[in-house]
Motif scaffolding. Structure first.
Motif, PDB file in Angstrom:
ATOM      1  N   PRO A 134       7.171  -7.013  12.046  1.00  0.00           N
ATOM      2  CA  PRO A 134       7.963  -5.855  12.471  1.00  0.00           C
ATOM      3  C   PRO A 134       7.811  -4.669  11.529  1.00  0.00           C
ATOM      4  CG  PRO A 134       9.376  -7.499  11.448  1.00  0.00           C
ATOM      5  CD  PRO A 134       8.014  -8.129  11.577  1.00  0.00           C
ATOM      6  N   ALA A 135       7.378  -3.553  12.056  1.00  0.00           N
ATOM      7  CA  ALA A 135       7.207  -2.328  11.269  1.00  0.00           C
ATOM      8  C   ALA A 135       7.287  -1.135  12.202  1.00  0.00           C
ATOM      9  CB  ALA A 135       5.876  -2.345  10.525  1.00  0.00           C
ATOM     10  N   ASP A 136       7.692   0.000  11.647  1.00  0.00           N
ATOM     11  CA  ASP A 136       7.814   1.233  12.429  1.00  0.00           C
ATOM     12  C   ASP A 136       6.688   2.219  12.138  1.00  0.00           C
ATOM     13  OD1 ASP A 136      10.471   0.598  13.595  1.00  0.00           O
ATOM     14  OD2 ASP A 136      11.137   0.737  11.521  1.00  0.00           O
ATOM     15  N   VAL A 137       6.222   2.226  10.880  1.00  0.00           N
ATOM     16  CA  VAL A 137       5.207   3.193  10.441  1.00  0.00           C
ATOM     17  C   VAL A 137       4.139   2.468   9.627  1.00  0.00           C
ATOM     18  CG1 VAL A 137       4.783   5.251   9.023  1.00  0.00           C
ATOM     19  CG2 VAL A 137       6.907   5.067  10.344  1.00  0.00           C
ATOM     20  N   PHE A 138       2.887   2.897   9.797  1.00  0.00           N
ATOM     21  CA  PHE A 138       1.802   2.359   8.986  1.00  0.00           C
ATOM     22  C   PHE A 138       1.048   3.508   8.344  1.00  0.00           C
ATOM     23  CE2 PHE A 138      -2.677   0.301   9.014  1.00  0.00           C
ATOM     24  CZ  PHE A 138      -2.507  -0.181   7.725  1.00  0.00           C
ATOM     25  N   ALA A 139       0.925   3.462   7.020  1.00  0.00           N
ATOM     26  CA  ALA A 139       0.154   4.456   6.271  1.00  0.00           C
ATOM     27  C   ALA A 139      -0.959   3.707   5.547  1.00  0.00           C
ATOM     28  CB  ALA A 139       1.036   5.198   5.276  1.00  0.00           C
ATOM     29  N   ALA A 172       0.588   6.536  11.037  1.00  0.00           N
ATOM     30  CA  ALA A 172       0.825   6.410  12.475  1.00  0.00           C
ATOM     31  C   ALA A 172       2.167   5.763  12.775  1.00  0.00           C
ATOM     32  CB  ALA A 172      -0.292   5.590  13.122  1.00  0.00           C
ATOM     33  N   LEU A 173       2.750   6.197  13.882  1.00  0.00           N
ATOM     34  CA  LEU A 173       3.916   5.538  14.451  1.00  0.00           C
ATOM     35  C   LEU A 173       3.411   4.297  15.174  1.00  0.00           C
ATOM     36  CD1 LEU A 173       6.935   5.544  15.495  1.00  0.00           C
ATOM     37  CD2 LEU A 173       6.063   6.849  17.453  1.00  0.00           C
ATOM     38  N   LEU A 174       4.091   3.185  15.012  1.00  0.00           N
ATOM     39  CA  LEU A 174       3.641   1.951  15.646  1.00  0.00           C
ATOM     40  C   LEU A 174       4.275   1.764  17.021  1.00  0.00           C
ATOM     41  CD1 LEU A 174       3.620  -0.373  12.512  1.00  0.00           C
ATOM     42  CD2 LEU A 174       1.684   0.761  13.622  1.00  0.00           C
ATOM     43  N   THR A 227      12.825   0.914   4.216  1.00  0.00           N
ATOM     44  CA  THR A 227      12.318  -0.288   3.544  1.00  0.00           C
ATOM     45  C   THR A 227      10.793  -0.247   3.572  1.00  0.00           C
ATOM     46  OG1 THR A 227      12.353  -1.613   5.580  1.00  0.00           O
ATOM     47  CG2 THR A 227      14.334  -1.633   4.227  1.00  0.00           C
ATOM     48  N   PHE A 228      10.188  -0.609   2.445  1.00  0.00           N
ATOM     49  CA  PHE A 228       8.737  -0.530   2.323  1.00  0.00           C
ATOM     50  C   PHE A 228       8.107  -1.903   2.118  1.00  0.00           C
ATOM     51  CE2 PHE A 228      10.112   3.676   0.764  1.00  0.00           C
ATOM     52  CZ  PHE A 228       9.337   4.502   1.569  1.00  0.00           C
ATOM     53  N   SER A 229       6.882  -2.005   2.588  1.00  0.00           N
ATOM     54  CA  SER A 229       6.026  -3.146   2.278  1.00  0.00           C
ATOM     55  C   SER A 229       4.711  -2.546   1.812  1.00  0.00           C
ATOM     56  CB  SER A 229       5.815  -4.029   3.519  1.00  0.00           C
ATOM     57  OG  SER A 229       4.998  -5.136   3.188  1.00  0.00           O
ATOM     58  N   PHE A 230       4.437  -2.633   0.504  1.00  0.00           N
ATOM     59  CA  PHE A 230       3.213  -2.068  -0.056  1.00  0.00           C
ATOM     60  C   PHE A 230       2.203  -3.184  -0.305  1.00  0.00           C
ATOM     61  CE2 PHE A 230       6.552   0.882  -1.590  1.00  0.00           C
ATOM     62  CZ  PHE A 230       6.076   2.054  -1.032  1.00  0.00           C
ATOM     63  N   VAL A 272      19.441  10.858  13.421  1.00  0.00           N
ATOM     64  CA  VAL A 272      18.594   9.795  12.879  1.00  0.00           C
ATOM     65  C   VAL A 272      19.481   8.831  12.111  1.00  0.00           C
ATOM     66  CG1 VAL A 272      16.723   9.268  11.286  1.00  0.00           C
ATOM     67  CG2 VAL A 272      16.589  11.285  12.739  1.00  0.00           C
ATOM     68  N   SER A 273      19.375   7.561  12.415  1.00  0.00           N
ATOM     69  CA  SER A 273      20.208   6.564  11.749  1.00  0.00           C
ATOM     70  C   SER A 273      19.465   5.238  11.665  1.00  0.00           C
ATOM     71  CB  SER A 273      21.521   6.377  12.518  1.00  0.00           C
ATOM     72  OG  SER A 273      21.258   5.908  13.835  1.00  0.00           O
ATOM     73  N   GLY A 274      20.069   4.291  10.981  1.00  0.00           N
ATOM     74  CA  GLY A 274      19.502   2.947  10.908  1.00  0.00           C
ATOM     75  C   GLY A 274      18.387   2.808   9.878  1.00  0.00           C
ATOM     76  N   THR A 275      17.680   1.698   9.982  1.00  0.00           N
ATOM     77  CA  THR A 275      16.612   1.361   9.034  1.00  0.00           C
ATOM     78  C   THR A 275      15.239   1.667   9.618  1.00  0.00           C
ATOM     79  OG1 THR A 275      17.930  -0.413   8.051  1.00  0.00           O
ATOM     80  CG2 THR A 275      15.553  -0.528   7.721  1.00  0.00           C
ATOM     81  N   VAL A 276      14.373   2.247   8.807  1.00  0.00           N
ATOM     82  CA  VAL A 276      12.983   2.473   9.204  1.00  0.00           C
ATOM     83  C   VAL A 276      12.101   1.664   8.257  1.00  0.00           C
ATOM     84  CG1 VAL A 276      12.869   4.596   7.815  1.00  0.00           C
ATOM     85  CG2 VAL A 276      11.139   4.171   9.558  1.00  0.00           C
ATOM     86  N   THR A 277      11.206   0.860   8.826  1.00  0.00           N
ATOM     87  CA  THR A 277      10.342  -0.022   8.040  1.00  0.00           C
ATOM     88  C   THR A 277       8.939   0.563   7.962  1.00  0.00           C
ATOM     89  OG1 THR A 277      11.616  -1.948   8.758  1.00  0.00           O
ATOM     90  CG2 THR A 277       9.431  -2.372   7.822  1.00  0.00           C
ATOM     91  N   VAL A 278       8.477   0.773   6.745  1.00  0.00           N
ATOM     92  CA  VAL A 278       7.178   1.417   6.519  1.00  0.00           C
ATOM     93  C   VAL A 278       6.232   0.461   5.809  1.00  0.00           C
ATOM     94  CG1 VAL A 278       5.994   3.369   5.445  1.00  0.00           C
ATOM     95  CG2 VAL A 278       8.318   3.664   6.353  1.00  0.00           C
TER      96      VAL A 278
END
Length: 277
Positions: free
Chosen positions: A104-109, A242-244, A86-89, A53-59
């Motif tokens: 652009p996002a990888d995960v949505f909670a 969820a995974l986007l 990196t987060f966007s709340f 696992v590497s790189g940036t994950v955007t949540v």
């Protein structure tokens, strides 16, 4: 034949046998190498290890998850050196709109199934979202509760300045559900865009009280005082993750979701005041 001649003959026989053995071993080794070359793998192969696992994950995550997810993000980076979370709340409805709009996002909670449905209905989620925690409402008052607020009904007093989350965000929808279920009519001083904004009105002494999540009251520490009310039990929110579909870092996104749902992740969330799913 002399003794010397016989000795020389025996030495030649041994040398010949040794040479033949060396030739056979060389042929066998060459055969193994050729076979390995044809198969594209070394003669001695180990079982394949999983991708690193590497790189940036955007949540993108509901505002009420800020403290616990920030802690989990640091733990994730510790477990996977070289990664960055990196987060966007914010309000779940605004985040969902951003995702369906191409952000652009990888995960949505999300803080409710209803706001997650905005994403799934547009086909922007990969797979079925999973509920990972639940959250319950609480009244946040000024430290020491100077207005002696003891119930949800007390918020309807005309001399109190009360704020609520906007009805389009999960904390606002839950608050309205609790009020409607109790037959309480309340005209708030303002509707805020997310739960943190509502809480901050009390922290800054711009409001006497706010209906927020108990996790936010806990995160605020001594800046506010919490008042529980029984009607909140009928307005508990499930939080799905969820995974986007358009995730740019699927491997890291799946690993982050796995951490959130793991016993370790659940301990962090429970410690923040969230309820088990």
């Amino acid at each position: 034949m002399t003794r010397s001649a016989r000795r020389t003959s025996r030495m030649l026989q041994v040398a010949g046998a040794g040479a033949a053995a060396l030739l056979a071993l060389s042929a066998c080794s060459s055969s193994d190498s050729d076979s390995a070359a044809k198969s594209g793998s070394p003669a001695k192969s180990d079982s394949a290890s999983p991708d690193k696992v590497s790189g940036t994950v955007t949540v993108f995550a509901a505002a009420s998850l800020k403290e616990s997810f920030t802690a989990l993000g640091k733990e994730f980076e510790k477990q996977h050196p070289g990664t960055k979370v990196t987060f966007s709340f914010g309000g779940s409805d605004s985040l969902a709109a951003g995702i369906t709009g191409g952000a652009p996002a990888d995960v949505f909670a999300a803080a409710s199934p209803k706001t997650m449905k905005i994403v799934t209905d547009k086909g922007a989620a990969a797979g079925t979202p999973a509920t990972f925690v639940r959250n319950q409402l609480e009244i946040a008052t000024l430290p020491g509760n100077p207005d002696r607020i003891a119930s949800l009904k007390d918020l309807a007093k005309s001399d109190l300045k009360v704020v609520l989350c906007d009805r389009t965000v999960p904390c606002g929808a839950a608050a309205q559900k609790a009020l409607d279920g109790s037959g309480i009519e309340l005209t708030p001083a303002s509707y805020e865009e997310d739960v943190k904004s509502a809480l901050n009105k009390v922290v800054l002494k711009e409001a006497d009280a706010a209906v927020v999540y108990r996790t936010d009251v806990k995160a605020a520490g001594g800046k506010v005082e919490g008042v529980e009310f029984p009607e909140s039990a009928k307005a508990v929110n499930d939080y799905p993750i969820a995974l986007l579909k358009d995730a740019e870092n699927t491997a890291a996104a799946k690993a982050f979701i796995a951490l959130v749902r793991s016993p370790e992740g659940q301990r962090v969330l429970s410690g923040a005041g969230f309820l088990k799913p």
